[in-house]
Enzyme design. Structure first.
Site, short mmCIF file in Angstrom:
data_model
loop_
_atom_site.label_atom_id
_atom_site.label_comp_id
_atom_site.label_asym_id
_atom_site.label_seq_id
_atom_site.Cartn_x
_atom_site.Cartn_y
_atom_site.Cartn_z
N PHE A 75 -4.05 6.47 6.38
CA PHE A 75 -4.36 7.82 5.91
C PHE A 75 -5.83 7.88 5.52
O PHE A 75 -6.31 7.04 4.74
CB PHE A 75 -3.48 8.18 4.71
CG PHE A 75 -2.02 8.35 5.06
CD1 PHE A 75 -1.48 9.62 5.18
CD2 PHE A 75 -1.21 7.26 5.29
CE1 PHE A 75 -0.14 9.80 5.51
CE2 PHE A 75 0.12 7.41 5.62
CZ PHE A 75 0.66 8.68 5.74
N ALA A 76 -6.53 8.88 6.06
CA ALA A 76 -7.96 9.05 5.75
C ALA A 76 -8.22 10.53 5.53
O ALA A 76 -8.46 11.28 6.48
CB ALA A 76 -8.82 8.50 6.88
N ASP A 165 -3.80 0.77 3.51
CA ASP A 165 -4.89 1.60 3.00
C ASP A 165 -6.09 1.52 3.93
O ASP A 165 -6.40 0.47 4.50
CB ASP A 165 -5.32 1.13 1.61
CG ASP A 165 -4.54 1.80 0.50
OD1 ASP A 165 -3.55 2.49 0.80
OD2 ASP A 165 -4.91 1.62 -0.69
N VAL A 166 -6.80 2.65 4.06
CA VAL A 166 -7.95 2.71 4.97
C VAL A 166 -9.22 2.17 4.34
O VAL A 166 -10.13 1.71 5.06
CB VAL A 166 -8.17 4.16 5.45
CG1 VAL A 166 -8.70 5.04 4.32
CG2 VAL A 166 -9.11 4.19 6.65
N HIS A 187 0.17 -7.93 -5.52
CA HIS A 187 -1.03 -7.21 -5.93
C HIS A 187 -2.16 -8.17 -6.32
O HIS A 187 -1.94 -9.10 -7.11
CB HIS A 187 -0.70 -6.30 -7.12
CG HIS A 187 -1.67 -5.19 -7.32
ND1 HIS A 187 -2.98 -5.41 -7.72
CD2 HIS A 187 -1.55 -3.84 -7.18
CE1 HIS A 187 -3.61 -4.26 -7.84
NE2 HIS A 187 -2.77 -3.28 -7.51
N PRO A 188 -3.37 -7.97 -5.79
CA PRO A 188 -4.44 -8.92 -6.05
C PRO A 188 -4.92 -8.95 -7.50
O PRO A 188 -5.53 -9.95 -7.92
CB PRO A 188 -5.57 -8.45 -5.12
CG PRO A 188 -5.30 -6.99 -4.92
CD PRO A 188 -3.81 -6.87 -4.90
N GLU A 257 3.15 3.67 -6.12
CA GLU A 257 3.19 2.22 -6.34
C GLU A 257 4.20 1.84 -7.41
O GLU A 257 4.87 0.81 -7.30
CB GLU A 257 1.80 1.70 -6.72
CG GLU A 257 1.72 0.19 -6.81
CD GLU A 257 0.29 -0.30 -6.94
OE1 GLU A 257 -0.36 -0.51 -5.90
OE2 GLU A 257 -0.19 -0.45 -8.09
#
Length: 308
Positions: A75-76, A165-166, A187-188, A257
């Protein structure tokens, strides 16, 4: 002799079965992240994919025989179109190289989509979607769009789907080792935090509520995937729960999320991808992360997001 042969065939069968399931694990440690140690299997026996836990040649050869197609949604909207060129060019260098891939790009500015040469058996479809004033609505609305895409179009077009994610870029291989029935990405920012510091939704009024003392890992919504059936059920459930919250005038702390984490708590992923598969910034390092495959790019959120 027959017994020995039977044992050999049994062990061979186990190996092939584990290989087909993606459970080619070459290392295991008994504790979660401690110093430089990693865990390569969850308590419910789902593999956690890290560098060194899979044989890329073997697992690619297994899945290539199945002639699979991987759908990938991106999505962008608004100023996020600026990230498309790096995303697509880096994906074509590292993402499922040698496999059939179909990107589905949703944007409010089709004219801003850059010309990027697609590799063999890689295709890009651009879909126009309405502009939105709140980044939260853009983020949450993805669940409905992905659910409808799978339900209405993908049944005969793909075998697996990833939702990415873009505003990120590929730096290393992302291949068949990531495929499974239901795939979550750790998750990072929370991979080495204790559970009581996870950013779950803690208000009982929300459908995303997770009580204190519960939870396994904290998953990112910037990357998730799996089979069409499983991701359809995930996105449909999250969208339904989001709508219940909207009707009750409540918005979960981290929007879709939060709902994704609630879903994964009670519908366990069959495979987890380590933070190698969605890192926080290429310039930041961690002892446990030996290779960065996919990473968010540095940005000024106040500048690129509406209503930040």
């Amino acid at each position: 002799m027959r017994l020995r042969q039977s044992v050999h065939f049994f062990l061979l069968g186990m190996f092939v079965g584990l290989s087909l399931s993606g459970l080619i694990l070459l290392s295991y440690t008994s504790s979660w992240f401690s110093g430089t140690d990693i865990v390569s299997m969850t308590p419910w026996l789902a593999p956690v994919v890290w560098e060194g836990t899979f044989d890329s040649i073997l697992i690619d050869s297994i899945f290539k025989q199945q002639n699979i197609t991987i759908a990938t949604t991106v999505f962008a909207l608004g100023k996020y179109t600026r990230f498309l060129k790096d995303f697509l060019e880096s994906a074509e260098e590292h993402y499922f190289v040698g496999f059939r891939v179909h990107y589905y790009l949703f944007t409010d500015q089709p004219e801003a989509v850059p010309e990027v040469k697609m590799g063999e058996n890689h295709h890009l479809t651009v879909r126009r979607v309405p502009s939105l004033d709140r980044w939260q609505d853009i983020s949450m609305g993805r669940m409905e769009i992905i659910e409808k895409l799978i339900k209405n179009e993908l049944a005969n077009e793909a075998d697996y789907i990833f939702c990415l994610d873009v505003d990120a870029k590929f730096y290393g291989r992302w291949g068949a080792e990531s495929l499974d029935r239901l795939v979550g990405v750790i998750h990072p920012w929370f991979f080495d935090y204790p559970r009581d510091q996870f950013s779950y939704e803690r208000r009982p009024e929300s459908q995303a509520f997770i009580p204190a003392g519960e939870g396994d890992y904290y998953y990112t919504a910037a990357a998730f995937g799996g089979s069409l059936a499983d991701v359809h059920h995930l996105t449909k459930t999250c969208w339904e729960q989001l709508n219940i919250d909207i009707a009750n005038s409540i918005e979960a702390i981290w929007h879709e999320e939060s709902h994704l984490n609630k879903y994964f708590l009670y519908t366990k992923p069959s495979k987890l991808l380590s933070p190698e598969y969605l890192w926080r910034d290429i310039s930041i390092s961690a002892d446990q992360v030996k290779i960065i495959r996919f990473s968010h790019v540095a940005k000024n959120y106040a500048e690129v997001r509406p209503n930040f």
